[in-house]
Scaffold this active site. Structure first.
Site, PDB file in Angstrom:
ATOM      1  N   LYS A   1      -9.689  -5.432  11.682  1.00  0.00           N
ATOM      2  CA  LYS A   1      -8.549  -4.970  12.478  1.00  0.00           C
ATOM      3  C   LYS A   1      -8.456  -5.732  13.800  1.00  0.00           C
ATOM      4  CE  LYS A   1      -6.875  -2.173   9.489  1.00  0.00           C
ATOM      5  NZ  LYS A   1      -5.589  -2.474   8.828  1.00  0.00           N
TER       6      LYS A   1
ATOM      7  N   TYR B   1     -14.959  -3.137   8.971  1.00  0.00           N
ATOM      8  CA  TYR B   1     -13.536  -2.790   8.948  1.00  0.00           C
ATOM      9  C   TYR B   1     -12.918  -3.013  10.327  1.00  0.00           C
ATOM     10  CZ  TYR B   1      -9.382   0.234   8.687  1.00  0.00           C
ATOM     11  OH  TYR B   1      -8.110   0.742   8.739  1.00  0.00           O
TER      12      TYR B   1
ATOM     13  N   GLY C   1      -0.367   8.127   1.249  1.00  0.00           N
ATOM     14  CA  GLY C   1      -0.649   8.132   2.666  1.00  0.00           C
ATOM     15  C   GLY C   1       0.455   7.581   3.539  1.00  0.00           C
ATOM     16  N   ILE C   2       0.077   6.764   4.504  1.00  0.00           N
ATOM     17  CA  ILE C   2       1.021   6.214   5.478  1.00  0.00           C
ATOM     18  C   ILE C   2       2.080   5.374   4.777  1.00  0.00           C
ATOM     19  CG2 ILE C   2       1.246   4.606   7.416  1.00  0.00           C
ATOM     20  CD1 ILE C   2      -1.534   5.586   8.355  1.00  0.00           C
TER      21      ILE C   2
ATOM     22  N   SER D   1      -4.854  -0.502  13.391  1.00  0.00           N
ATOM     23  CA  SER D   1      -5.710   0.639  13.694  1.00  0.00           C
ATOM     24  C   SER D   1      -6.108   0.572  15.152  1.00  0.00           C
ATOM     25  CB  SER D   1      -6.963   0.617  12.811  1.00  0.00           C
ATOM     26  OG  SER D   1      -7.898   1.596  13.232  1.00  0.00           O
TER      27      SER D   1
ATOM     28  N   ASP E   1      -1.470  -6.359  -7.183  1.00  0.00           N
ATOM     29  CA  ASP E   1      -2.804  -6.383  -6.583  1.00  0.00           C
ATOM     30  C   ASP E   1      -2.747  -7.410  -5.462  1.00  0.00           C
ATOM     31  OD1 ASP E   1      -5.433  -6.757  -5.816  1.00  0.00           O
ATOM     32  OD2 ASP E   1      -6.232  -6.765  -7.855  1.00  0.00           O
TER      33      ASP E   1
ATOM     34  N   ARG F   1      -1.174  -1.363  -6.423  1.00  0.00           N
ATOM     35  CA  ARG F   1      -1.713  -1.452  -7.788  1.00  0.00           C
ATOM     36  C   ARG F   1      -1.265  -0.263  -8.634  1.00  0.00           C
ATOM     37  NH1 ARG F   1      -8.001  -2.539  -6.575  1.00  0.00           N
ATOM     38  NH2 ARG F   1      -7.519  -0.873  -5.096  1.00  0.00           N
TER      39      ARG F   1
ATOM     40  N   GLY G   1       0.823  -1.208   0.000  1.00  0.00           N
ATOM     41  CA  GLY G   1       0.000   0.000   0.000  1.00  0.00           C
ATOM     42  C   GLY G   1       0.850   1.248   0.000  1.00  0.00           C
TER      43      GLY G   1
ATOM     44  N   THR H   1      -5.128  11.223   5.875  1.00  0.00           N
ATOM     45  CA  THR H   1      -4.650  10.669   4.607  1.00  0.00           C
ATOM     46  C   THR H   1      -5.810  10.695   3.618  1.00  0.00           C
ATOM     47  OG1 THR H   1      -5.275   8.378   5.117  1.00  0.00           O
ATOM     48  CG2 THR H   1      -3.090   9.116   5.873  1.00  0.00           C
TER      49      THR H   1
END
Length: 250
Positions: A163, A159, A17-18, A144, A63, A38, A13, A196
């Protein structure tokens, strides 16, 4: 961070962002970083920007929800760099629907990226370390605060469940590595609300609406915690760093 100079880190990723900020800081610390996402073009643009830094950033398109692409990613890293010494599982996503409004397709998509891809990257990274007798490698999950608390925000409940799974996987892997008498460490960094593209993209709103209520964490704050975890002496395993914005209510 001196002992990591010249060694190889994978960041998933990594296009924004992060993830992108972690890449920037690891390159600054002298590591050979592979950024996987991706959108490899954005990683390549960052690589070009960081060309004068002590380390390097190599963009690899992947991916992460496709098992074969993940396996090919690790094959490519082995061919080009020998293997992985650090694996930072940063990739994640969420849909904006409650448990009562969500769909199986959305739930599977979140599970495939947030949980299954994380497990597969971890498995392959540990295998790479063992194959080369690297006994001081490190796996870091960017999780998170929602892996520890269930808030009243219905659109992120599934979500949150993914986590919580990461929290369980963190301790499970720690126990498995300990049982093997391995010194490979596993850690997590669990931030609260971080400014982000994540929330505006999920909620289809602009950043001011998503992050205007109080001073949020910045990607640099999370990346700095990653370097703190990596910098700990080999006999110290920082298990899970919980980070809140000072003003975040829950």
């Amino acid at each position: 961070m001196e002992r990591w100079i010249g060694r190889v880190a994978l960041v998933t990723g990594a296009s924004s962002g992060i993830g992108a900020t972690i890449c920037r800081q690891l390159v600054g610390a002298g590591m050979k970083v592979i950024g996987a996402a991706r959108n490899a073009d954005r990683i390549q643009a960052l690589s070009n920007e960081l060309s004068g830094m002590p380390g390097s950033l190599t963009a690899m398109k992947c991916d992460l929800t496709k098992d074969l692409e993940v396996l090919n990613l690790f094959t490519g890293i082995k061919q080009q760099f020998g293997g992985v010494d650090v694996c930072i599982n940063n990739a994640g996503m969420s849909h904006n629907h409650s448990l009562l409004d969500g769909t199986p397709e959305e739930w599977r998509e979140m599970l495939d990226l947030n949980v299954v891809a994380l497990c597969l990257c971890t498995k392959e990274a540990v295998a790479s370390m063992k194959e080369r007798k690297v006994d001081d490698g490190h796996i870091i999950h960017i999780s998170s605060i929602l892996g520890h608390v269930v808030t009243g925000s219905a659109p992120i409940h599934f979500y949150t469940a993914t986590k919580y799974a990461v929290t369980a996987l963190l301790e499970g892997l720690r126990q498995e590595l300990r049982a093997e008498k391995s010194h490979i460490r596993v850690s997590a960094v669990s931030p609260g609300l971080t400014e982000t593209e994540f929330s505006p993209r999920m909620r289809n709103i602009d950043g001011k609406q998503a992050y205007g209520a109080f001073k949020c964490l910045q990607a640099e704050d999370v990346a700095s915690s990653v370097l703190h975890v990596l910098s700990a002496p080999p006999h110290v395993q920082i298990h899970d760093v919980l980070m809140w914005p000072t003003q975040q209510p829950a």
